[in-house]
Design an enzyme around this catalytic site. Structure first.
Site, mmCIF file in Angstrom:
data_model
loop_
_atom_site.group_PDB
_atom_site.id
_atom_site.type_symbol
_atom_site.label_atom_id
_atom_site.label_comp_id
_atom_site.label_asym_id
_atom_site.label_seq_id
_atom_site.Cartn_x
_atom_site.Cartn_y
_atom_site.Cartn_z
ATOM 1 N N SER A 27 0.823 -1.207 0.000
ATOM 2 C CA SER A 27 0.000 0.000 0.000
ATOM 3 C C SER A 27 0.862 1.264 0.000
ATOM 4 C CB SER A 27 -0.910 0.016 1.229
ATOM 5 O OG SER A 27 -1.771 -1.088 1.228
HETATM 6 N N1 SAH Z 1 -0.349 -4.990 3.406
HETATM 7 C C1 SAH Z 1 0.443 -5.786 2.528
HETATM 8 C C2 SAH Z 1 -0.307 -6.361 1.338
HETATM 9 C C3 SAH Z 1 -1.458 -5.609 0.809
HETATM 10 S S1 SAH Z 1 -2.139 -6.388 -0.616
HETATM 11 C C4 SAH Z 1 1.643 -5.024 2.045
HETATM 12 O O1 SAH Z 1 1.690 -3.820 2.223
HETATM 13 O O2 SAH Z 1 2.520 -5.663 1.447
HETATM 14 C C5 SAH Z 1 -3.419 -7.359 0.124
HETATM 15 C C6 SAH Z 1 -2.941 -8.708 0.609
HETATM 16 O O3 SAH Z 1 -4.088 -9.384 1.108
HETATM 17 C C7 SAH Z 1 -2.342 -9.613 -0.468
HETATM 18 O O4 SAH Z 1 -1.092 -10.080 -0.049
HETATM 19 C C8 SAH Z 1 -3.368 -10.736 -0.591
HETATM 20 O O5 SAH Z 1 -2.797 -11.982 -0.937
HETATM 21 C C9 SAH Z 1 -3.957 -10.751 0.798
HETATM 22 N N2 SAH Z 1 -5.274 -11.374 0.942
HETATM 23 C C10 SAH Z 1 -6.367 -11.247 0.150
HETATM 24 N N3 SAH Z 1 -7.394 -11.979 0.634
HETATM 25 C C11 SAH Z 1 -6.929 -12.592 1.774
HETATM 26 C C12 SAH Z 1 -7.510 -13.483 2.731
HETATM 27 N N4 SAH Z 1 -8.757 -13.921 2.645
HETATM 28 N N5 SAH Z 1 -6.738 -13.904 3.761
HETATM 29 C C13 SAH Z 1 -5.450 -13.484 3.889
HETATM 30 N N6 SAH Z 1 -4.843 -12.647 3.019
HETATM 31 C C14 SAH Z 1 -5.582 -12.201 1.968
#
Ligand code: SAH
Length: 206
Positions: free
Chosen positions: A52
Site C-alpha cells: 500500500s
Molecule cells: N499490506 C500488505 C499487502 C497488501 S495487498 C503489504 O503492504 O505488502 C493485500 C494482501 O491481502 C495480499 O497479499 C493478498 O494476498 C492478501 N489477501 C487477500 N485476501 C486474503 C484473505 N482472505 N486472507 C489473507 N490474506 C488475503
C-alpha cells in the site's frame, strides 16, 4: 516521505510518524523497484498484489490508535511492511496471508529486520485467528463488500477495526469501534483503492 506525504496531510500521531520514519520501506520491495520505494503510491509485490501507499499505511495505523499492550490481527500481510509498522506500536501482531509465496516473503522480511513480536499464519484471514482472539485492533488490507462475520466476533470490547469496504471501482476506508459494553459504531475515513479480499487459501507459489 514523512514530511511531504504524511505530516502535510492528516497524519499527526507522533508515534505513527516516528515509526514510519525509521522503518526501511526499500527493504520490503523488489530490487528493481527500490528507487520508487518511498514514492507517494502503491507498488507491485508480485502475484497481482501491492504494497500500500505510505499514506494509506499511516492512515490505517493512526485510525487504530494502538497501545503497547494491544494484540493486533492483520489480514493480508503481503510483504509485511504494514506488519512491521503495527508490531512497533503494539504488543503482538497476528498476521494472516493467503498466498504462500507472499507469506514466505513477509516472513523473510520480518526476520531480516529482527521483528520478533509477530505470529504469521498461511491461510484465509476472513476467518480471523480464532485461537488467539479477541483482538484489540484488526486491520484488513484488502477490500470486501462487508466485514467478515468472524472478524466482527473476534474484535475485543473496546477494540477498533479498519477495513476498505466497497467493490472494484469504489471503496471507502471504514473504522469500526466496539465500545466496552459491546455496541459498535462506524466511521468513514477516506476513499481508497485496494486489491480484493479473497476467501479461501491461495495456491500461488505453493
Ligand atoms: N499490506 C500488505 C499487502 C497488501 S495487498 C503489504 O503492504 O505488502 C493485500 C494482501 O491481502 C495480499 O497479499 C493478498 O494476498 C492478501 N489477501 C487477500 N485476501 C486474503 C484473505 N482472505 N486472507 C489473507 N490474506 C488475503
Amino acid at each position: 516521505m514523512v514530511e511531504e506525504q504524511l505530516a502535510a496531510r492528516d497524519i499527526s500521531d507522533p508515534e505513527v510518524l516516528s515509526v514510519m520514519r525509521r522503518t526501511p520501506r526499500h527493504l520490503f520491495v523488489d530490487e528493481s523497484l527500490k528507487d520508487r520505494a518511498y514514492w507517494d503510491g502503491p507498488l507491485p509485490i508480485g502475484h497481482g498484489q501491492t504494497i500500500s501507499q505510505p499514506y494509506i499505511v499511516a492512515l490505517m495505523t493512526q485510525a487504530l490508535a494502538l497501545k503497547k499492550s494491544d494484540r493486533v490481527l492483520e489480514v493480508g500481510s503481503g510483504c509485511a511492511y504494514q506488519t512491521a509498522i503495527l508490531a512497533a506500536l503494539s504488543g503482538e501482531v497476528c498476521a494472516v496471508e493467503r498466498i504462500p509465496a507472499l507469506f514466505e516473503k513477509g516472513r523473510a522480511n520480518l526476520k531480516h529486520l529482527g521483528v520478533r513480536n509477530v505470529r504469521l499464519k498461511l491461510g484465509d484471514g476472513t476467518l480471523g485467528w480464532e485461537e488467539l482472539a479477541p483482538f484489540d485492533a484488526i486491520l484488513v488490507a484488502a477490500y470486501s463488500g462487508d466485514v467478515p462475520e468472524a472478524l466482527r466476533r473476534q474484535l475485543a470490547y473496546g477494540g477498533r477495526l479498519v477495513i476498505p469496504l466497497g467493490d472494484g471501482s469504489s471503496q471507502l476506508l471504514a473504522l469500526y469501534s466496539k465500545s466496552p459494553q459491546g455496541s459498535v459504531t462506524r466511521k468513514t475515513i477516506a476513499a481508497c483503492r485496494f486489491v480484493p479480499l479473497i476467501r479461501g487459501r491461495g495456491a500461488e507459489g505453493a
